[in-house]
Design a protein around this motif. Structure first.
Motif, PDB file in Angstrom:
ATOM      1  N   PRO A 207       0.939  -1.243  -0.152  1.00 15.00           N
ATOM      2  CA  PRO A 207       0.137   0.109   0.139  1.00 15.00           C
ATOM      3  C   PRO A 207       0.904   1.384  -0.101  1.00 15.00           C
ATOM      4  CG  PRO A 207      -0.938  -1.503   1.276  1.00 15.00           C
ATOM      5  CD  PRO A 207       0.582  -2.165   1.008  1.00 15.00           C
ATOM      6  N   PHE A 208       1.999   1.242   0.744  1.00 17.62           N
ATOM      7  CA  PHE A 208       2.753   2.557   0.963  1.00 17.62           C
ATOM      8  C   PHE A 208       3.595   2.812  -0.645  1.00 17.62           C
ATOM      9  CE2 PHE A 208       7.243   3.915   1.215  1.00 17.62           C
ATOM     10  CZ  PHE A 208       6.977   5.309   1.552  1.00 17.62           C
ATOM     11  N   MET A 209       3.837   1.717  -1.426  1.00 19.17           N
ATOM     12  CA  MET A 209       4.359   2.040  -2.486  1.00 19.17           C
ATOM     13  C   MET A 209       3.500   1.980  -3.830  1.00 19.17           C
ATOM     14  SD  MET A 209       7.847  -0.736  -2.928  1.00 19.17           S
ATOM     15  CE  MET A 209       6.780  -2.251  -2.406  1.00 19.17           C
ATOM     16  N   VAL A 210       2.121   1.564  -3.753  1.00 19.76           N
ATOM     17  CA  VAL A 210       1.295   1.769  -4.712  1.00 19.76           C
ATOM     18  C   VAL A 210       0.563   3.073  -4.507  1.00 19.76           C
ATOM     19  CG1 VAL A 210      -1.037   0.779  -5.546  1.00 19.76           C
ATOM     20  CG2 VAL A 210       0.897  -0.912  -5.238  1.00 19.76           C
ATOM     21  N   TYR A 211      -0.211   3.363  -3.344  1.00 23.06           N
ATOM     22  CA  TYR A 211      -0.791   4.462  -3.008  1.00 23.06           C
ATOM     23  C   TYR A 211       0.147   5.726  -2.541  1.00 23.06           C
ATOM     24  CZ  TYR A 211      -4.997   1.437  -2.801  1.00 23.06           C
ATOM     25  OH  TYR A 211      -5.994   0.456  -3.337  1.00 23.06           O
ATOM     26  N   GLY A 212       1.292   5.571  -1.970  1.00 19.56           N
ATOM     27  CA  GLY A 212       2.079   6.438  -1.504  1.00 19.56           C
ATOM     28  C   GLY A 212       2.969   7.056  -2.452  1.00 19.56           C
ATOM     29  N   LEU A 213       3.776   6.105  -3.082  1.00 23.14           N
ATOM     30  CA  LEU A 213       4.602   6.446  -4.225  1.00 23.14           C
ATOM     31  C   LEU A 213       4.295   6.300  -5.628  1.00 23.14           C
ATOM     32  CD1 LEU A 213       7.703   4.638  -2.460  1.00 23.14           C
ATOM     33  CD2 LEU A 213       6.686   6.801  -2.235  1.00 23.14           C
ATOM     34  N   GLY A 214       3.042   6.068  -5.759  1.00 23.27           N
ATOM     35  CA  GLY A 214       2.680   5.829  -7.022  1.00 23.27           C
ATOM     36  C   GLY A 214       3.036   4.643  -8.201  1.00 23.27           C
ATOM     37  N   PHE A 215       3.651   3.603  -7.521  1.00 24.39           N
ATOM     38  CA  PHE A 215       4.098   2.398  -8.361  1.00 24.39           C
ATOM     39  C   PHE A 215       2.763   1.445  -8.578  1.00 24.39           C
ATOM     40  CE2 PHE A 215       8.402   2.286  -5.760  1.00 24.39           C
ATOM     41  CZ  PHE A 215       8.753   3.427  -6.265  1.00 24.39           C
ATOM     42  N   THR A 216       3.059   0.799  -9.674  1.00 22.19           N
ATOM     43  CA  THR A 216       2.064   0.030 -10.156  1.00 22.19           C
ATOM     44  C   THR A 216       2.043  -1.376  -9.128  1.00 22.19           C
ATOM     45  OG1 THR A 216       3.648  -1.336 -11.570  1.00 22.19           O
ATOM     46  CG2 THR A 216       2.196   0.715 -12.546  1.00 22.19           C
ATOM     47  N   GLU A 217       0.977  -1.960  -9.009  1.00 24.42           N
ATOM     48  CA  GLU A 217       0.994  -3.193  -8.273  1.00 24.42           C
ATOM     49  C   GLU A 217       2.038  -4.322  -8.561  1.00 24.42           C
ATOM     50  OE1 GLU A 217      -2.482  -5.281  -6.917  1.00 24.42           O
ATOM     51  OE2 GLU A 217      -3.684  -3.707  -7.610  1.00 24.42           O
ATOM     52  N   GLY A 218       2.358  -4.377  -9.926  1.00 23.96           N
ATOM     53  CA  GLY A 218       3.405  -5.303 -10.437  1.00 23.96           C
ATOM     54  C   GLY A 218       4.878  -5.078  -9.983  1.00 23.96           C
ATOM     55  N   PHE A 219       5.024  -3.655  -9.974  1.00 25.35           N
ATOM     56  CA  PHE A 219       6.282  -3.155  -9.848  1.00 25.35           C
ATOM     57  C   PHE A 219       6.900  -2.916  -8.295  1.00 25.35           C
ATOM     58  CE2 PHE A 219       9.201   0.496  -9.200  1.00 25.35           C
ATOM     59  CZ  PHE A 219      10.377   0.095  -9.962  1.00 25.35           C
ATOM     60  N   ALA A 220       5.313  -2.712  -7.560  1.00 27.46           N
ATOM     61  CA  ALA A 220       5.757  -2.523  -6.051  1.00 27.46           C
ATOM     62  C   ALA A 220       6.056  -4.027  -5.730  1.00 27.46           C
ATOM     63  CB  ALA A 220       4.365  -2.383  -5.416  1.00 27.46           C
ATOM     64  N   ALA A 221       5.193  -5.217  -5.933  1.00 28.49           N
ATOM     65  CA  ALA A 221       5.640  -6.531  -5.822  1.00 28.49           C
ATOM     66  C   ALA A 221       7.164  -6.957  -6.127  1.00 28.49           C
ATOM     67  CB  ALA A 221       4.634  -7.698  -6.309  1.00 28.49           C
ATOM     68  N   ALA A 222       7.492  -6.629  -7.230  1.00 32.66           N
ATOM     69  CA  ALA A 222       8.859  -6.870  -7.526  1.00 32.66           C
ATOM     70  C   ALA A 222       9.754  -6.219  -6.671  1.00 32.66           C
ATOM     71  CB  ALA A 222       8.927  -6.455  -9.118  1.00 32.66           C
ATOM     72  N   MET A 223       9.514  -4.684  -6.153  1.00 30.44           N
ATOM     73  CA  MET A 223      10.726  -4.234  -5.365  1.00 30.44           C
ATOM     74  C   MET A 223      10.863  -4.938  -4.317  1.00 30.44           C
ATOM     75  SD  MET A 223      11.764  -1.455  -6.898  1.00 30.44           S
ATOM     76  CE  MET A 223      12.099  -0.498  -5.606  1.00 30.44           C
ATOM     77  N   LEU A 224       9.659  -5.534  -3.685  1.00 30.05           N
ATOM     78  CA  LEU A 224       9.959  -6.628  -2.572  1.00 30.05           C
ATOM     79  C   LEU A 224      11.324  -7.487  -2.518  1.00 30.05           C
ATOM     80  CD1 LEU A 224       6.135  -7.455  -1.119  1.00 30.05           C
ATOM     81  CD2 LEU A 224       7.958  -5.553  -0.246  1.00 30.05           C
ATOM     82  N   LEU A 225      11.676  -8.101  -3.819  1.00 27.55           N
ATOM     83  CA  LEU A 225      12.502  -8.567  -3.964  1.00 27.55           C
ATOM     84  C   LEU A 225      13.945  -8.187  -3.729  1.00 27.55           C
ATOM     85  CD1 LEU A 225      11.556 -10.229  -7.513  1.00 27.55           C
ATOM     86  CD2 LEU A 225      11.191 -11.113  -5.325  1.00 27.55           C
ATOM     87  N   VAL A 226      13.869  -6.708  -3.599  1.00 29.53           N
ATOM     88  CA  VAL A 226      15.079  -6.155  -3.000  1.00 29.53           C
ATOM     89  C   VAL A 226      15.396  -6.420  -1.781  1.00 29.53           C
ATOM     90  CG1 VAL A 226      16.339  -3.896  -3.117  1.00 29.53           C
ATOM     91  CG2 VAL A 226      14.967  -4.215  -4.987  1.00 29.53           C
ATOM     92  N   VAL A 227      14.568  -6.390  -1.157  1.00 31.38           N
ATOM     93  CA  VAL A 227      14.720  -6.881   0.333  1.00 31.38           C
ATOM     94  C   VAL A 227      15.133  -8.237   0.541  1.00 31.38           C
ATOM     95  CG1 VAL A 227      13.352  -7.137   2.701  1.00 31.38           C
ATOM     96  CG2 VAL A 227      12.646  -5.153   0.945  1.00 31.38           C
ATOM     97  N   VAL A 228      14.758  -9.151  -0.328  1.00 29.58           N
ATOM     98  CA  VAL A 228      15.245 -10.545  -0.186  1.00 29.58           C
ATOM     99  C   VAL A 228      16.742 -10.554  -0.683  1.00 29.58           C
ATOM    100  CG1 VAL A 228      14.691 -12.911  -1.087  1.00 29.58           C
ATOM    101  CG2 VAL A 228      12.881 -11.322  -0.731  1.00 29.58           C
ATOM    102  N   ALA A 229      16.841  -9.861  -1.930  1.00 30.29           N
ATOM    103  CA  ALA A 229      18.269  -9.957  -2.415  1.00 30.29           C
ATOM    104  C   ALA A 229      19.424  -9.407  -1.417  1.00 30.29           C
ATOM    105  CB  ALA A 229      18.282  -9.327  -3.662  1.00 30.29           C
ATOM    106  N   SER A 230      18.971  -8.195  -0.774  1.00 30.42           N
ATOM    107  CA  SER A 230      19.942  -7.607   0.112  1.00 30.42           C
ATOM    108  C   SER A 230      20.000  -8.549   1.249  1.00 30.42           C
ATOM    109  CB  SER A 230      19.135  -6.362   0.837  1.00 30.42           C
ATOM    110  OG  SER A 230      19.889  -5.916   1.717  1.00 30.42           O
ATOM    111  N   GLY A 231      19.166  -9.297   1.733  1.00 29.18           N
ATOM    112  CA  GLY A 231      19.383 -10.522   2.887  1.00 29.18           C
ATOM    113  C   GLY A 231      20.227 -11.561   2.367  1.00 29.18           C
ATOM    114  N   ILE A 232      20.012 -11.887   1.143  1.00 21.84           N
ATOM    115  CA  ILE A 232      20.993 -13.022   0.540  1.00 21.84           C
ATOM    116  C   ILE A 232      22.168 -12.474   0.567  1.00 21.84           C
ATOM    117  CG2 ILE A 232      20.918 -14.423  -1.363  1.00 21.84           C
ATOM    118  CD1 ILE A 232      18.151 -14.433  -1.713  1.00 21.84           C
ATOM    119  N   ALA A 233      22.426 -11.507   0.031  1.00 25.82           N
ATOM    120  CA  ALA A 233      23.957 -11.003  -0.131  1.00 25.82           C
ATOM    121  C   ALA A 233      24.486 -10.672   1.159  1.00 25.82           C
ATOM    122  CB  ALA A 233      23.722  -9.735  -1.207  1.00 25.82           C
ATOM    123  N   ILE A 234      23.979 -10.090   2.081  1.00 27.53           N
ATOM    124  CA  ILE A 234      24.490  -9.532   3.273  1.00 27.53           C
ATOM    125  C   ILE A 234      24.518 -10.601   4.460  1.00 27.53           C
ATOM    126  CG2 ILE A 234      24.327  -7.935   5.139  1.00 27.53           C
ATOM    127  CD1 ILE A 234      23.081  -5.774   3.165  1.00 27.53           C
ATOM    128  N   GLY A 235      23.574 -11.443   4.311  1.00 25.88           N
ATOM    129  CA  GLY A 235      23.546 -12.651   5.337  1.00 25.88           C
ATOM    130  C   GLY A 235      24.825 -13.472   5.555  1.00 25.88           C
TER     131      GLY A 235
END
Length: 445
Positions: free
Chosen positions: A239-267
């Motif tokens: 909701p923050f990315m779609v309504y607050g930042l104006g992202f599309t639903e698909g792009f916002a869902a894909a952006m959650l992958l940045v959180v995952v990739a960061s954890g995999i790289a830094i872990g």
């Protein structure tokens, strides 16, 4: 220990946890669809995730005690079964109350998986592998978010609500069959740890684990590092990315992958640092908390809509908090005997999720107050409303940092009684530089 069979158990356990994370994250990806399906206020909508996490956190201690008594395999099977039932209920729900019941079962099933897999690692591996595999299991599990952000989101948008959640439930059944066929609590020739006899003794052992400053240090480490990413990924991020930042639903869902990739790289890096500098693990935790706080402050204080690059920095920082929270379990392993490790891990795991459900619910209340209760989603979830609601995070996590310092002081006091002095990190850095300068001088002479 450390055999081919150990690795089979590890990978099947990791698969079970990955499937559990998928179930946990589905509501975050389906957030916009859920708002439209149930037509609820922000505070009411937050109950879908809040009740899930309340049950998850509330069951950690009972689950830990049951692991010590029944073994992790039984708890993993039980958890996967509950996850499947919960997702089936959610698939057929057309009212918010029924959906909440489904998420309660998801929270109960999810509660049994992670600490059980951690116990398997301690039973099947030894030496330097244990802290590193604890990080690996967290990172592999987060691939469940990838499954929720890509295939689950695709099924949701292509085929609809019910097929998406039914397909997620089917994965739980598959994982349950694999665990049933391959996983055992420990190697056949491994010594069985002394059992915790009666339920009364279990409660006493639990109380002793809770009173240990090292367990408390693990709790507050998990509390401060895990909650920002959980709040974002499980409920308010889309909701923050779609309504607050104006992202599309698909792009916002894909952006959650940045959180995952960061954890995999830094872990893995955090795992190596924790193993190499065991008396500086709390400094690693505090560094991660500072990075997350600075990133959120920059996003919220940015005039107008924050740029994409800054949002990505925020997601990377929150992603690092996931593996950072696993350091809390390393504290539990270090300062507790193996016979009560399940209980100690359960206590630590309460930390981040208790912080998460408090933040989630309070944010929902503030969004309704600022955006107008019952108003259109574009107003309730506007960037202006989120700027106020996100302040809750700073208050809750600041409290956790204060408690972390208190637990660390008590832990270091106990170490001091054993002859281990752990001074401030800047003092250690200066001393190391002086030693290095001394060696360089000797080499030059």
């Amino acid at each position: 220990m450390n055999t081919r069979t150990s690795w089979i158990v590890f990978w099947i356990g990791a698969l079970a946890y990955m499937v559990a994370v998928l179930q946990r994250a589905t509501m975050g990806v389906a957030g916009v669809a859920a708002v439209e399906r149930f037509d609820a206020s922000a505070a009411a909508f937050s109950t879908l995730a809040v009740m899930q996490l309340v049950i998850y956190a509330g069951m950690q201690v009972p689950v830990g005690v049951l692991i010590d008594r029944l073994g992790p395999r039984v708890l993993i099977l039980f958890g996967l079964g509950l996850l499947a039932v919960g997702q089936v209920i959610l698939a057929i729900a057309d009212q918010l109350g029924v959906a909440v019941l489904g998420r309660i079962l998801v929270g109960a099933g999810d509660a049994a998986i992670f600490v059980s897999v951690l116990r398997l690692i301690s039973s099947w591996f030894t030496g330097k592998w244990v802290p590193q595999l604890s990080q690996w299991i967290g990172n592999i599990g987060q691939l469940g978010q990838v499954l929720s952000a890509l295939p689950f989101a695709w099924v949701l948008h292509r085929f609809g609500w019910s097929p998406a959640f039914l397909s997620a439930a089917a994965l739980c059944v598959l994982a349950l069959v694999l665990v049933l066929a391959t996983v055992r609590d420990r190697p056949r020739d491994a010594p069985v740890p002394p059992p915790v006899g009666t339920w009364g003794q279990s409660v006493r052992e639990l109380g002793m684990a809770l009173r240990r400053p090292g367990t408390q240090l693990g709790f507050w480490s998990h509390f401060t590092t895990q909650s920002p990413g959980t709040v974002f990924s499980l409920l308010w991020g889309i909701p923050f990315m779609v309504y607050g930042l104006g992202f599309t639903e698909g792009f916002a869902a894909a952006m959650l992958l940045v959180v995952v990739a960061s954890g995999i790289a830094i872990g893995p890096v955090l795992g190596l640092l924790s193993a190499r500098y065991p008396y500086r693990r709390s400094n690693i935790v505090l560094g991660l908390v500072f990075a997350i706080a600075v990133a959120w402050a920059a996003v919220l204080l940015w005039p107008g809509t924050p740029p994409l690059w800054l949002v990505i920095i925020l997601l990377v920082a929150m992603g690092a908090g996931g593996p950072g929270s696993l350091i809390g379990f390393d504290f539990a392993r270090t300062y507790n005997p193996s016979r009560v490790l399940g209980s100690a891990n359960g206590l630590v795991n309460v930390g981040g999720f208790s912080a998460s459900f408090v933040i989630m619910f309070l944010m929902g209340v503030i969004l309704d107050l600022v955006g107008g209760h019952g108003g259109p989603p574009a107003e309730v979830y506007s960037l202006h409303s989120f700027r106020f609601a996100m302040i809750v995070q700073f208050v809750v996590i600041a409290f956790g940092v204060v408690m972390l310092f208190r637990a660390r002081r008590r832990t270091r006091s106990i170490l001091s009684e054993d002859g281990i002095e752990v001074g401030p990190v800047w003092v250690a850095m200066i001393a190391r530089l002086r030693r290095k300068d001394g060696r360089d001088g000797q080499d030059a002479s």
